[in-house]
Design a protein around this motif. Structure first.
Motif, PDB file in Angstrom:
ATOM      1  N   SER A 123       0.816  -1.215   0.000  1.00 29.57           N
ATOM      2  CA  SER A 123       0.000   0.000   0.000  1.00 29.57           C
ATOM      3  C   SER A 123       0.850   1.266   0.000  1.00 29.57           C
ATOM      4  O   SER A 123       0.322   2.366   0.185  1.00 29.57           O
ATOM      5  N   GLY A 124       2.146   1.148  -0.236  1.00 31.35           N
ATOM      6  CA  GLY A 124       3.043   2.279  -0.071  1.00 31.35           C
ATOM      7  C   GLY A 124       3.307   3.101  -1.309  1.00 31.35           C
ATOM      8  O   GLY A 124       4.193   3.948  -1.304  1.00 31.35           O
ATOM      9  N   THR A 158       8.105   1.165  -8.366  1.00 37.12           N
ATOM     10  CA  THR A 158       8.768  -0.035  -8.864  1.00 37.12           C
ATOM     11  C   THR A 158       7.805  -1.207  -8.899  1.00 37.12           C
ATOM     12  O   THR A 158       7.840  -2.050  -9.788  1.00 37.12           O
ATOM     13  N   ILE A 159       6.897  -1.246  -7.916  1.00 31.56           N
ATOM     14  CA  ILE A 159       5.909  -2.320  -7.850  1.00 31.56           C
ATOM     15  C   ILE A 159       4.676  -1.971  -8.678  1.00 31.56           C
ATOM     16  O   ILE A 159       4.261  -2.719  -9.566  1.00 31.56           O
ATOM     17  N   LEU A 213      -1.187  -0.067 -10.108  1.00 35.46           N
ATOM     18  CA  LEU A 213      -1.493   0.244  -8.711  1.00 35.46           C
ATOM     19  C   LEU A 213      -2.844  -0.327  -8.307  1.00 35.46           C
ATOM     20  O   LEU A 213      -3.038  -0.728  -7.158  1.00 35.46           O
ATOM     21  N   ASP A 214      -3.799  -0.377  -9.245  1.00 39.30           N
ATOM     22  CA  ASP A 214      -5.097  -0.950  -8.907  1.00 39.30           C
ATOM     23  C   ASP A 214      -4.973  -2.429  -8.568  1.00 39.30           C
ATOM     24  O   ASP A 214      -5.669  -2.942  -7.703  1.00 39.30           O
ATOM     25  N   VAL A 215      -4.049  -3.130  -9.248  1.00 43.42           N
ATOM     26  CA  VAL A 215      -3.835  -4.553  -8.964  1.00 43.42           C
ATOM     27  C   VAL A 215      -3.210  -4.735  -7.584  1.00 43.42           C
ATOM     28  O   VAL A 215      -3.624  -5.611  -6.814  1.00 43.42           O
ATOM     29  N   THR A 216      -2.207  -3.911  -7.252  1.00 42.82           N
ATOM     30  CA  THR A 216      -1.562  -4.052  -5.945  1.00 42.82           C
ATOM     31  C   THR A 216      -2.533  -3.702  -4.819  1.00 42.82           C
ATOM     32  O   THR A 216      -2.521  -4.333  -3.758  1.00 42.82           O
ATOM     33  N   GLN A 261      -6.102  -5.754  -0.535  1.00 38.07           N
ATOM     34  CA  GLN A 261      -7.407  -5.986   0.076  1.00 38.07           C
ATOM     35  C   GLN A 261      -7.679  -7.473   0.282  1.00 38.07           C
ATOM     36  O   GLN A 261      -8.162  -7.900   1.339  1.00 38.07           O
ATOM     37  N   LEU A 262      -7.386  -8.268  -0.732  1.00 33.66           N
ATOM     38  CA  LEU A 262      -7.655  -9.710  -0.629  1.00 33.66           C
ATOM     39  C   LEU A 262      -6.772 -10.366   0.422  1.00 33.66           C
ATOM     40  O   LEU A 262      -7.223 -11.233   1.185  1.00 33.66           O
ATOM     41  N   MET A 263      -5.497  -9.983   0.479  1.00 36.07           N
ATOM     42  CA  MET A 263      -4.592 -10.563   1.470  1.00 36.07           C
ATOM     43  C   MET A 263      -5.006 -10.166   2.885  1.00 36.07           C
ATOM     44  O   MET A 263      -4.807 -10.935   3.833  1.00 36.07           O
ATOM     45  N   ALA A 264      -5.587  -8.979   3.054  1.00 35.44           N
ATOM     46  CA  ALA A 264      -6.067  -8.570   4.371  1.00 35.44           C
ATOM     47  C   ALA A 264      -7.164  -9.508   4.863  1.00 35.44           C
ATOM     48  O   ALA A 264      -7.210  -9.869   6.044  1.00 35.44           O
TER      49      ALA A 264
END
Length: 436
Positions: free
Chosen positions: A54-55, A59-60, A66-69, A74-77
């Motif tokens: 979420s940072g 690079t990511i 960004l929408d994918v990350t 959200q899913l990992m939470a």
């Protein structure tokens, strides 16, 4: 490939404590106890990696979107919440203090209240934290307040869980695990420092000024900002930034907006903004000369480097902003590929840049209105699967690039229509930030 590499890094980070605990070579316990510890360690590791997801690390995010990350975040939470809630209920142990004949806690767990209190507190806070994040729109929080609570709550959880893991965990006392958890928590904290301290410091040294702002429809504005003492922004047509106007660089009063200008048009950047609430409801108070700060660019909704023979741009409402950016870039760069722009709005007055759109080379424009005026000769209703089918031929479905931006429902309908016509997912570009 980059997405695969990031997934492998994620799996390595969250599974590392399990590998280190196995290498500690402690006497095994019952399967339930080992599973309980594993779920607890997985949940803590996933929480720490959430800070990086979420940072806003380009690079990511610029590699996979960004929408994918954010969606992955959200899913990992949700997943880590399940692990954390199951974790304490799986343990089987003897009550009472540690036994001299059980120094490695094969049969007993710590009864130290100070070691367990942080875990109990985190167990209460974590579900409330995740549920509040999922439903923050319904709770009525302003974006800035929610972001502050979200960041502070995450740091508090990380601190509580670090204490609980090192003080109460069987494997947490192992030196390798102590170093791992301390390092991972340090990375999480540094991620927050980067977002809330380092980035604002950079932005304060690279300010912008509002050059013009004008209302283009009852609820839509065009805003332009110019770099103040620096070269400007290195971005690609179709990307977006977080924009902060007339607040401190350290303020949380910033919001994401797509750029409607193209890099080839100069250092000044432009936005098409719709009044939706919070900051956007006060656009009539913004004036030329106001100080602004920009964080970006972000996003993968860009045609740069794509070699498809034609480009279809499908926009709804304010989703025209990145499409204008792309079309302006293609036009000024002399790109000779054919293009089709499908642009949906509720009423005719909401059409932004209508005259300019009509001047773009090699661009066929299809306007769609839900409430057309008398004598309207364009399409009516919504951007529908039927409209998509009538607007493109088989060769275009088979080879063109399709770019989509607009309301979530429209994007879902269009994406499915394109897939139904055999368009491969790698030729469909879209970004969405509303999921729950």
């Amino acid at each position: 490939m980059r997405a695969l590499i990031l997934i492998l890094f994620y799996l390595a980070a969250v599974s590392a404590p399990l590998a280190l605990s196995w290498l500690a070579d402690l006497p095994p316990r019952s399967f339930r106890n080992e599973l309980a510890s594993a779920l607890g360690m997985l949940a803590f590791a996933m929480i720490l990696v959430e800070f990086v997801l979420s940072g806003r690390f380009r690079t990511i995010s610029n590699g996979v979107g960004l929408d994918v990350t954010i969606r992955f975040h959200q899913l990992m939470a949700r997943g880590l919440l399940v692990f954390a809630l199951l974790h304490p209920f799986l343990y089987q142990w003897l009550p009472g203090p540690p036994r001299p004949w059980d120094p490695t806690r094969e049969l007993t767990l710590t009864g130290d209240v100070t070691a367990l209190a942080s875990g109990f507190l985190a167990f209460i806070i974590l579900p409330a934290f995740v549920l509040a994040s999922i439903n923050h729109d319904a709770l009525g929080y302003k974006y800035e307040r929610w972001r502050l609570l979200h960041g502070a709550g995450a740091l508090a959880l990380a601190g509580l869980l670090l204490h609980h893991t090192l003080a109460a965990g069987r494997y947490g006392a192992q030196s390798e695990l102590v170093w791992f958890w301390s390092a991972m928590t340090g990375v999480a904290v540094l991620s927050s420092v980067f977002v809330y301290v380092v980035k604002p410091l950079y932005q304060r040294g690279h300010p912008w000024r509002v050059s013009t702002i004008r209302r283009v429809s009852p609820k839509q504005w065009v805003l332009r900002v110019s770099p103040d003492g620096h070269a400007g922004l290195d971005y690609k047509a179709g990307q977006f930034v977080w924009l902060n106007i007339d607040h401190s660089a350290f303020s949380l009063n910033e919001n994401p907006f797509s750029l409607s200008s193209a890099p080839s048009q100069g250092s000044e950047i432009e936005f098409v903004i719709k009044e939706l609430g919070d900051f956007t409801s006060n656009l009539d108070q913004v004036k030329a000369g106001d100080r602004a700060y920009v964080d970006g660019p972000y996003g993968t909704l860009t045609v740069a480097g794509r070699s498809e023979p034609g480009i279809a741009l499908i926009a709804g409402g304010v989703g025209i902003a990145p499409m204008l950016s792309i079309l302006r870039g293609l036009d000024t760069e002399g790109d000779d590929r054919d293009r089709v722009l499908i642009y949906g709005n509720r009423v005719e007055e909401q059409i932004v840049g209508r005259e300019e759109i009509g001047t773009f080379d090699r661009t066929r424009t299809i306007h769609v209105l839900q409430e057309p005026p008398p004598g309207w000769d364009g399409e009516t209703g919504f951007v529908s699967p039927d409209l998509i089918e009538r607007s493109f031929d088989a060769q275009q479905f088979a080879s063109w690039l399709f770019v989509i931006c607009g309301p979530p429902i429209m994007m879902t309908v269009v994406e499915q229509a394109l897939l139904d016509h055999g368009v491969s997912p790698d030729r469909v570009l879209s970004e969405r930030f509303q999921y729950d």
